[in-house]
Design a protein around this motif. Structure first.
Motif, PDB file in Angstrom:
ATOM      1  N   ILE A 177     -55.152  -0.164   5.685  1.00 39.72           N
ATOM      2  CA  ILE A 177     -56.600  -0.135   5.905  1.00 39.72           C
ATOM      3  C   ILE A 177     -57.317   0.381   4.655  1.00 39.72           C
ATOM      4  O   ILE A 177     -58.335  -0.181   4.233  1.00 39.72           O
ATOM      5  CB  ILE A 177     -56.958   0.728   7.136  1.00 39.72           C
ATOM      6  CG1 ILE A 177     -56.452   0.054   8.410  1.00 39.72           C
ATOM      7  CG2 ILE A 177     -58.462   0.959   7.219  1.00 39.72           C
ATOM      8  CD1 ILE A 177     -56.541   0.924   9.649  1.00 39.72           C
ATOM      9  N   VAL A 178     -56.779   1.438   4.049  1.00 40.21           N
ATOM     10  CA  VAL A 178     -57.402   1.991   2.843  1.00 40.21           C
ATOM     11  C   VAL A 178     -57.402   0.950   1.726  1.00 40.21           C
ATOM     12  O   VAL A 178     -58.419   0.737   1.062  1.00 40.21           O
ATOM     13  CB  VAL A 178     -56.701   3.299   2.398  1.00 40.21           C
ATOM     14  CG1 VAL A 178     -57.169   3.728   1.021  1.00 40.21           C
ATOM     15  CG2 VAL A 178     -56.966   4.414   3.407  1.00 40.21           C
ATOM     16  N   SER A 235     -60.053   6.841  -4.720  1.00 38.31           N
ATOM     17  CA  SER A 235     -59.374   5.745  -4.018  1.00 38.31           C
ATOM     18  C   SER A 235     -57.904   5.703  -4.417  1.00 38.31           C
ATOM     19  O   SER A 235     -57.020   5.613  -3.560  1.00 38.31           O
ATOM     20  CB  SER A 235     -60.033   4.402  -4.356  1.00 38.31           C
ATOM     21  OG  SER A 235     -61.362   4.385  -3.944  1.00 38.31           O
ATOM     22  N   GLY A 236     -57.656   5.769  -5.721  1.00 39.14           N
ATOM     23  CA  GLY A 236     -56.276   5.767  -6.213  1.00 39.14           C
ATOM     24  C   GLY A 236     -55.496   6.967  -5.736  1.00 39.14           C
ATOM     25  O   GLY A 236     -54.328   6.862  -5.348  1.00 39.14           O
ATOM     26  N   VAL A 237     -56.138   8.127  -5.733  1.00 36.63           N
ATOM     27  CA  VAL A 237     -55.495   9.361  -5.276  1.00 36.63           C
ATOM     28  C   VAL A 237     -55.097   9.242  -3.808  1.00 36.63           C
ATOM     29  O   VAL A 237     -53.963   9.547  -3.425  1.00 36.63           O
ATOM     30  CB  VAL A 237     -56.439  10.573  -5.491  1.00 36.63           C
ATOM     31  CG1 VAL A 237     -55.945  11.805  -4.747  1.00 36.63           C
ATOM     32  CG2 VAL A 237     -56.603  10.878  -6.972  1.00 36.63           C
ATOM     33  N   ALA A 238     -56.036   8.802  -2.974  1.00 36.99           N
ATOM     34  CA  ALA A 238     -55.759   8.677  -1.532  1.00 36.99           C
ATOM     35  C   ALA A 238     -54.632   7.687  -1.283  1.00 36.99           C
ATOM     36  O   ALA A 238     -53.708   7.963  -0.501  1.00 36.99           O
ATOM     37  CB  ALA A 238     -57.024   8.256  -0.787  1.00 36.99           C
ATOM     38  N   MET A 239     -54.688   6.533  -1.947  1.00 35.33           N
ATOM     39  CA  MET A 239     -53.639   5.534  -1.746  1.00 35.33           C
ATOM     40  C   MET A 239     -52.285   6.066  -2.200  1.00 35.33           C
ATOM     41  O   MET A 239     -51.272   5.823  -1.542  1.00 35.33           O
ATOM     42  CB  MET A 239     -53.989   4.233  -2.478  1.00 35.33           C
ATOM     43  CG  MET A 239     -55.108   3.483  -1.787  1.00 35.33           C
ATOM     44  SD  MET A 239     -55.462   1.864  -2.491  1.00 35.33           S
ATOM     45  CE  MET A 239     -56.170   2.298  -4.065  1.00 35.33           C
ATOM     46  N   ASN A 240     -52.271   6.831  -3.287  1.00 32.39           N
ATOM     47  CA  ASN A 240     -51.023   7.401  -3.790  1.00 32.39           C
ATOM     48  C   ASN A 240     -50.399   8.360  -2.780  1.00 32.39           C
ATOM     49  O   ASN A 240     -49.207   8.277  -2.478  1.00 32.39           O
ATOM     50  CB  ASN A 240     -51.289   8.109  -5.123  1.00 32.39           C
ATOM     51  CG  ASN A 240     -50.055   8.669  -5.742  1.00 32.39           C
ATOM     52  OD1 ASN A 240     -49.672   9.789  -5.428  1.00 32.39           O
ATOM     53  ND2 ASN A 240     -49.440   7.903  -6.618  1.00 32.39           N
ATOM     54  N   ILE A 271     -51.069   8.654   0.498  1.00 30.74           N
ATOM     55  CA  ILE A 271     -50.717   7.960   1.750  1.00 30.74           C
ATOM     56  C   ILE A 271     -49.447   7.134   1.552  1.00 30.74           C
ATOM     57  O   ILE A 271     -48.580   7.100   2.428  1.00 30.74           O
ATOM     58  CB  ILE A 271     -51.879   7.092   2.252  1.00 30.74           C
ATOM     59  CG1 ILE A 271     -53.068   7.974   2.640  1.00 30.74           C
ATOM     60  CG2 ILE A 271     -51.456   6.250   3.452  1.00 30.74           C
ATOM     61  CD1 ILE A 271     -54.358   7.212   2.896  1.00 30.74           C
ATOM     62  N   ASP A 272     -49.335   6.496   0.400  1.00 33.28           N
ATOM     63  CA  ASP A 272     -48.130   5.712   0.105  1.00 33.28           C
ATOM     64  C   ASP A 272     -46.892   6.612   0.102  1.00 33.28           C
ATOM     65  O   ASP A 272     -45.843   6.247   0.636  1.00 33.28           O
ATOM     66  CB  ASP A 272     -48.285   4.999  -1.240  1.00 33.28           C
ATOM     67  CG  ASP A 272     -47.193   3.982  -1.475  1.00 33.28           C
ATOM     68  OD1 ASP A 272     -46.945   3.155  -0.572  1.00 33.28           O
ATOM     69  OD2 ASP A 272     -46.577   4.011  -2.561  1.00 33.28           O
ATOM     70  N   ARG A 273     -47.033   7.800  -0.475  1.00 33.92           N
ATOM     71  CA  ARG A 273     -45.912   8.744  -0.466  1.00 33.92           C
ATOM     72  C   ARG A 273     -45.537   9.148   0.958  1.00 33.92           C
ATOM     73  O   ARG A 273     -44.355   9.276   1.291  1.00 33.92           O
ATOM     74  CB  ARG A 273     -46.265  10.000  -1.274  1.00 33.92           C
ATOM     75  CG  ARG A 273     -45.374  10.191  -2.454  1.00 33.92           C
ATOM     76  CD  ARG A 273     -45.627  11.435  -3.235  1.00 33.92           C
ATOM     77  NE  ARG A 273     -46.938  11.380  -3.872  1.00 33.92           N
ATOM     78  CZ  ARG A 273     -47.831  12.360  -3.826  1.00 33.92           C
ATOM     79  NH1 ARG A 273     -47.557  13.488  -3.207  1.00 33.92           N
ATOM     80  NH2 ARG A 273     -48.993  12.252  -4.410  1.00 33.92           N
ATOM     81  N   LEU A 274     -46.543   9.338   1.805  1.00 28.73           N
ATOM     82  CA  LEU A 274     -46.282   9.677   3.215  1.00 28.73           C
ATOM     83  C   LEU A 274     -45.511   8.540   3.889  1.00 28.73           C
ATOM     84  O   LEU A 274     -44.582   8.785   4.671  1.00 28.73           O
ATOM     85  CB  LEU A 274     -47.579   9.927   3.963  1.00 28.73           C
ATOM     86  CG  LEU A 274     -48.325  11.216   3.652  1.00 28.73           C
ATOM     87  CD1 LEU A 274     -49.701  11.197   4.279  1.00 28.73           C
ATOM     88  CD2 LEU A 274     -47.525  12.412   4.129  1.00 28.73           C
ATOM     89  N   SER A 275     -45.898   7.301   3.595  1.00 33.18           N
ATOM     90  CA  SER A 275     -45.216   6.142   4.184  1.00 33.18           C
ATOM     91  C   SER A 275     -43.741   6.128   3.793  1.00 33.18           C
ATOM     92  O   SER A 275     -42.883   5.859   4.622  1.00 33.18           O
ATOM     93  CB  SER A 275     -45.873   4.837   3.710  1.00 33.18           C
ATOM     94  OG  SER A 275     -47.176   4.743   4.180  1.00 33.18           O
ATOM     95  N   HIS A 276     -43.475   6.402   2.530  1.00 36.93           N
ATOM     96  CA  HIS A 276     -42.088   6.356   2.043  1.00 36.93           C
ATOM     97  C   HIS A 276     -41.268   7.544   2.543  1.00 36.93           C
ATOM     98  O   HIS A 276     -40.076   7.409   2.783  1.00 36.93           O
ATOM     99  CB  HIS A 276     -42.050   6.290   0.520  1.00 36.93           C
ATOM    100  CG  HIS A 276     -42.558   4.991  -0.013  1.00 36.93           C
ATOM    101  ND1 HIS A 276     -41.977   3.776   0.299  1.00 36.93           N
ATOM    102  CD2 HIS A 276     -43.611   4.695  -0.807  1.00 36.93           C
ATOM    103  CE1 HIS A 276     -42.628   2.805  -0.298  1.00 36.93           C
ATOM    104  NE2 HIS A 276     -43.643   3.329  -0.971  1.00 36.93           N
TER     105      HIS A 276
END
Length: 192
Positions: A137-138, A176-181, A183-188
């Protein structure tokens, strides 16, 4: 006799630990500060990340895990999207002679409005623990062709856009880049 010895050890333990918890409560806040620092330092814009998180006076109390930090970052993005939507709307209404610039500002205002709506949904997904969906979504809110086009067009009208609006757009892009980074780490981290 064994009970008396155990009570003595328990009393000794309580006396030893009590200054740590009762006389130095800032140690607990420092642990949260350390987590905030650690999460933000692992991004491309650590100062922007820290500025966002620290803008919340309750940050050290709330930011007890990476998921909460990610939610706080998305909340900052959502707030910035609302501000930028208003800025673009104001710019559009103040222009009468340049129809292209006016149209660009109106389009950007709509983009930021849509981004805010999506970011609210992303916060809901983060709270549920669905990091992949939150990340999706982000990304769809921030890196879509209309949003990219908006940024490029506004840059072409740089001389007509106030510096504070351009700065807010720059911070929005960094955040935006910070949030995606994060959240992506949380996913992994969640993957088995």
């Amino acid at each position: 006799m064994a009970i008396v010895l155990n009570l003595r050890y328990l009393l000794l333990l309580l006396l030893t630990l009590s200054p740590t918890f009762f006389l130095h409560p800032q140690n607990l806040a420092n642990a949260d500060d350390a987590l905030i620092e650690q999460q933000c330092r692992q991004t491309d814009a650590p100062e922007t990340c820290l500025q966002c998180i620290k803008s919340d006076p309750e940050a050290t109390k709330k930011a007890d895990k990476p998921e909460t930090i990610a939610t706080m970052l998305v909340a900052c993005l959502s707030d910035d999207a609302e501000i930028l939507k208003g800025n673009m709307s104001t710019l559009a209404s103040s222009v009468s002679e340049d129809k292209n610039f006016k149209g660009t500002c109106e389009d950007c205002s709509k983009c930021y409005h849509q981004a805010k709506t999506k970011l609210t949904s992303a916060m809901d997904e983060l709270k549920k623990g669905d990091y992949d969906e939150a990340n999706h979504i982000v990304v769809s809110a921030l890196i879509n062709s209309r949003m990219v086009s908006c940024g490029l067009k506004i840059q072409s009208y740089k001389s007509k856009v106030p510096d504070d609006v351009l700065n807010k757009m720059r911070i929005y892009a960094q955040l935006s880049g910070v949030a995606m980074n994060i959240i992506d780490r949380l996913s992994h981290e969640k993957e088995p």
